[in-house]
Design an enzyme around this catalytic site. Structure first.
Site, mmCIF file in Angstrom:
data_model
loop_
_atom_site.group_PDB
_atom_site.id
_atom_site.type_symbol
_atom_site.label_atom_id
_atom_site.label_comp_id
_atom_site.label_asym_id
_atom_site.label_seq_id
_atom_site.Cartn_x
_atom_site.Cartn_y
_atom_site.Cartn_z
ATOM 1 N N THR A 557 0.764 -1.199 -0.032
ATOM 2 C CA THR A 557 -0.214 -0.102 0.135
ATOM 3 C C THR A 557 1.099 1.213 -0.193
ATOM 4 O OG1 THR A 557 -0.162 0.409 2.476
ATOM 5 C CG2 THR A 557 -1.635 -1.073 1.369
ATOM 6 N N LYS A 581 6.766 3.634 1.479
ATOM 7 C CA LYS A 581 8.436 4.371 1.730
ATOM 8 C C LYS A 581 7.341 5.410 2.831
ATOM 9 C CE LYS A 581 7.670 6.390 -2.538
ATOM 10 N NZ LYS A 581 7.450 4.768 -2.940
ATOM 11 N N GLU A 608 13.978 -2.959 -0.235
ATOM 12 C CA GLU A 608 14.223 -2.689 -1.680
ATOM 13 C C GLU A 608 13.673 -1.580 -2.089
ATOM 14 O OE1 GLU A 608 17.391 -1.580 -3.010
ATOM 15 O OE2 GLU A 608 18.124 -3.435 -2.279
ATOM 16 N N VAL A 611 12.920 2.359 -3.041
ATOM 17 C CA VAL A 611 13.926 3.268 -4.056
ATOM 18 C C VAL A 611 14.545 2.846 -5.319
ATOM 19 C CG1 VAL A 611 16.393 4.889 -4.148
ATOM 20 C CG2 VAL A 611 15.222 4.586 -2.327
ATOM 21 N N ALA A 613 12.368 1.467 -7.559
ATOM 22 C CA ALA A 613 11.577 -0.507 -7.902
ATOM 23 C C ALA A 613 12.708 -1.314 -7.473
ATOM 24 C CB ALA A 613 11.001 0.135 -8.675
ATOM 25 N N LEU A 615 15.671 -1.956 -8.675
ATOM 26 C CA LEU A 615 16.731 -1.982 -9.191
ATOM 27 C C LEU A 615 17.235 -1.784 -7.492
ATOM 28 C CD1 LEU A 615 17.488 1.565 -10.712
ATOM 29 C CD2 LEU A 615 17.228 -0.958 -11.511
ATOM 30 N N GLY A 666 0.385 4.234 -15.006
ATOM 31 C CA GLY A 666 0.942 3.018 -13.943
ATOM 32 C C GLY A 666 1.824 3.986 -13.277
ATOM 33 N N GLU A 669 0.953 8.619 -9.391
ATOM 34 C CA GLU A 669 -0.237 7.841 -7.811
ATOM 35 C C GLU A 669 -1.253 7.803 -9.004
ATOM 36 O OE1 GLU A 669 0.203 5.780 -4.803
ATOM 37 O OE2 GLU A 669 2.118 5.752 -5.240
ATOM 38 N N LYS A 684 12.402 8.857 -0.914
ATOM 39 C CA LYS A 684 13.262 8.625 -0.826
ATOM 40 C C LYS A 684 14.975 9.047 -0.935
ATOM 41 C CE LYS A 684 10.759 6.597 -4.996
ATOM 42 N NZ LYS A 684 10.848 6.597 -6.902
#
Length: 820
Positions: A557, A581, A608, A611, A613, A615, A666, A669, A684
């Site tokens: 979420t 986050k 992970e 920041v 996605a 990576l 997408g 948000e 981030k």
């Protein structure tokens, strides 16, 4: 000769008795020499106890309870025997029932139920069942005879759990079977003292009766017929995937029976062991199943070769400790003598090498008397302060893992306690015999089910690790994650030995739980049709309540409220993987509390995907710092949505159209202002700075606004786009100025010299950010090791696929870590 024993569930009613005849009859007619031992009809022993207690209490209802017992046996005669045999059998049984009624009447009148009287009352269960069954077999043409075990099994006068005179009993058994032919139907459980009184061998004593017959006759085999498919690796009521153990050694069987395995009564094994008679545990209701064979040597097992896992509930831990115990000969003798005089049976013993303390596990029902006896024995030392008052800690259970394979496999105990520790199960006491046949440990009662399932999965199911996953948020990212898990499940199971089981899914309205795992091919329908009302708090409560081992909470979420349940979940040893986050970018104090709670409880907080996605940004930066490097500066383009917008923004495009396009794909948000406000990037850079080892508060980050005030203050998304269209000239001017300088626009976050900023910058072709494309993210790290040429991590940083894949990777990492 073979001895067959049938328990109460096997003779519970006439239909089951008929099925026994169907098993025994053909074997006898084919030439097998057989004797059978039977228990009372199922439930009758408990009914007799209830009746006797009512009589002792002076309650008139004892008479109606007795009548129910009597009617049950008379009804069985009516259903089993032909008319020409009923009257004589009923009269003989009625004589026994009259004797029982007279005995109960005496108990009622004197208001006393002595152990001697109790044994006399309980004996009627086996006496009646064996008598009726023997007559039924005869009626079916199988020559049978009733054998009252009191004539052949002699004991002392320790009523309710009498000790057998083995020599005399063996002689009488051999003498009896020499002079009696035909199929003998023997009463289990009961015997006779030297004074001629009826005694019993303890609950489960019918097994012992059969073993005594087998030993006395040097039988070829002893068969225990019950209602399960042999001895199971664990209690199937607690561990659903428990399975039958095909072979056991006598030593293993004794260990399992001592620690609570219900299938076999502990004393049963010794007579068979002495004469090397194999014992077969078989299922009356599934006679073709191989069951379990118990003999001197168990067969070769795969893997570590564990045999079984069992437990004893309702246990108290009694502890004596103090300096007065150290170096004083005879202390242990006094301790155990006091326990013995209290009547307490010691289940487990452990003593510190310092001699400062001794702890024993006993049943809770015996603990208070044991404590009083110990305090009386050590009253002088307690009064002088040399010994502390006896500690009595109820609410525990004893678990034991048994297997001869432990002798040949180092590290079994280490693996066991590591698994328990990872799941927050505190081991209060532990003991291991020098034979290395079992490891025994004490834990809190509320952790029993969790521990049994955890250890069973770790040692008894082909080493496949089970990870229990609870997913909150099943929208775009959560739904994609479920699709990825479904597509990869079989591969993970076969190649990684990882059983990734989705136990719960929830959205803002409903939640669905299934301890055995939700079927992923139609999880949406299940959630809609079977889901219950959901909230973040109730979802967390249920996760904690069901208390499954190797659990991980997945937060897909963007809800700020979910961080409030993180500490509680971690405290209950539940791992967290979060794409949200908010927690990692909240106040420094809150973030530190989450990290410290995870460390304290030996669980993992994984974020992970916060920041970049999918990576590996956080992992790379963390490894850099943990290996001793010092970070000086971080620069990053870390918004996939803004990367997409600015990487495609030129003089021929409309900023508003690009934002609309990104939203439809997408990348943003639902309300694009969440991305365009800079708050997402702010979070981030806070996370990156903290991973790099710096302290930073959210209010210390400077954020340059991308949007004019009117856009940010629009009442809804539709109004926002209307305001954005009005600002088209503003964004056209920005791109025009960048073009004039030969530069491109990038929204860049940075941290250096204790300051964090998020600013819109013009970058030229000498910048690492110049050639970014599509949704690419890039994090550039300058450190002691990476000064002239910084460390760079780059790649796609937005989209449900890559974000879900990042969470999926964390789940696999956690499962593989648990699996060693």
């Amino acid at each position: 000769m073979k001895i067959l024993k049938y328990g109460g569930s096997s003779v519970a009613d006439p239909e089951r008795i008929k099925s026994i005849y169907d098993q025994v009859g053909p074997r006898v007619r084919s030439g097998e020499r057989i004797a059978i031992v039977v228990s009372a009809f199922g439930g009758v022993t408990d009914a007799l106890i209830e009746t006797a207690i009512a009589a002792e209490a002076g309650r008139n209802e004892y008479a109606s309870l007795f009548q129910k017992v009597a009617d049950r046996h008379l009804q069985a005669i009516h259903e089993l025997l032909p008319e020409d045999m009923r009257q004589a059998t009923e009269e003989a049984c009625q004589t026994q029932l009259d004797e029982l009624e007279e005995l109960l009447r005496g108990i009622y009148l004197v208001r006393e139920l002595s152990p001697r009287s109790q044994d006399a009352v309980l004996s009627f269960g086996e006496r009646l069942s064996a008598f009726i069954i023997s007559h039924y077999f005869s009626a079916e043409g199988l020559k049978s005879a009733y054998c009252d075990a009191r004539e052949i099994i002699h004991t002392d006068d320790t009523y309710t759990r009498a000790q057998v005179d083995l020599k005399s009993t063996g002689e009488r058994i051999r003498e009896y079977f020499t002079t009696h032919s035909g199929l003998q139907v023997v009463t289990g459980f009961i015997a006779r003292s030297a004074a001629g009184d009826t005694t019993t061998l303890g609950r489960g004593g019918s097994d012992y009766t059969a073993a005594l017959l087998a030993g006395g006759l040097r039988a070829e085999a002893l068969e225990i017929w019950t209602d399960v498919d042999g001895v199971l690796t664990a209690d199937p009521r607690v561990v659903k995937n428990a399975y039958t153990i095909s072979e056991l050694s006598y030593a293993e069987a004794m260990e399992l029976s001592h620690f609570g395995a219900k299938v076999i009564y502990p004393p049963t094994i010794q007579p068979a062991l002495d004469k090397n008679i194999p014992i077969y545990i078989k299922n009356t209701f599934s006679p073709d199943h191989a069951g379990t064979r118990i003999s001197a040597q168990a067969g070769v097992r795969e893997g570590i070769g564990m045999t079984g896992l069992t437990s004893i509930s309702d246990v108290s831990l009694l502890t004596i400790e103090g300096s007065g115990l150290v170096g004083i000969p005879g202390t242990a003798a006094r301790f155990f003598h006091a326990l013995g005089s209290s009547g307490a049976n010691v289940i487990m013993i452990t003593q510190a090498s310092s001699e400062h303390s001794i702890s024993v596990a006993v049943k809770e029902s015996q603990a208070m008397n044991a404590q009083m006896s110990l305090e009386k024995e050590f009253a002088r030392e307690i009064e002088r302060g040399l010994v502390l008052p006896i500690k009595n800690e109820p609410g525990h259970c004893v678990l034991a893992m048994v297997g001869e394979g432990m002798r040949r496999h180092p590290g079994v105990a280490g693996r066991l306690f590591s698994a328990l520790g990872r799941n927050g199960i505190n081991v209060v006491a532990v003991a291991q015999g020098s034979s290395e046949l079992n490891v025994t440990w004490v834990i809190k009662s509320e952790d029993k089910s969790k521990a049994l399932n955890l250890v069973h999965d770790a040692f008894f199911r082909s080493q496949k690790e089970k990870l229990h996953v609870f997913i909150l948020g099943v929208g775009l990212i959560g739904g994609t994650l479920l699709s990825q898990i479904e597509g990869q499940y079989d591969t993970l199971l076969e190649e990684n030995d990882l059983d990734l089981r989705i136990v719960a899914v929830a959205n803002s309205r409903k939640m669905l739980f299934n301890r055995e795992g939700i079927r992923l091919e139609n999880w949406k329908n299940q959630l809609d049709e079977l889901g219950e009302a959901s909230s973040i708090e109730t979802f967390a409560d249920r996760i904690i309540e069901i208390n499954l081992p190797n659990s991980v909470f997945v937060d897909c979420t963007a809800n700020p409220a979910t961080k409030e349940v993180y500490p509680r979940l971690l405290t209950h040893s539940i791992n967290i993987s979060t794409a949200n986050k908010v927690a990692a970018s909240s106040a420094q104090k809150e973030y530190d509390a989450i990290i410290n709670t995870a460390r304290t409880h030996n669980v993992t907080f994984m974020n992970e995907t916060n920041v970049g996605a999918g990576l590996p940004v956080i992992a790379t930066l963390r490894q850099l710092v943990e290996s001793g490097d010092k970070v000086h500066r971080i620069e990053a383009v870390i918004s996939g949505s803004l990367s997409y917008i600015f990487n495609n923004f030129d003089k021929d495009s409309s900023f508003q159209d690009l934002v609309t396009d990104a939203r439809e794909k997408g990348y943003t948000e639902p309300d694009p202002r969440e991305d365009l406000s800079g708050n997402d990037i702010k979070r981030k850079i806070i996370i990156l700075a903290r991973v790099a080892g710096f302290q930073i508060e959210p209010n210390e980050v400077e954020v340059e606004a991308l949007l004019p005030t009117a856009c940010m203050e629009a009442p809804d998304v539709e109004a926002f786009f209307q305001e954005l269209e009005k600002e088209s000239d503003h964004f056209a001017r920005l791109i025009s100025e960048a073009d004039a300088e030969g530069a491109r626009l990038r929204y860049i976050a940075s941290y250096a010299d204790g300051k964090a900023r998020v600013t819109l910058q013009q970058v030229k072709d000498d910048s690492p950010f110049y050639n970014l494309a599509s949704t690419d993210n890039m994090v550039v790290v300058y450190s002691d090791r990476y000064q002239e040429r910084p460390l760079t991590v780059a790649g796609p940083g937005a989209g449900a696929d890559v974000t879900a894949a990042g969470v999926f990777a964390e789940l696999i990492q956690l499962g593989n870590r648990n699996n060693g």
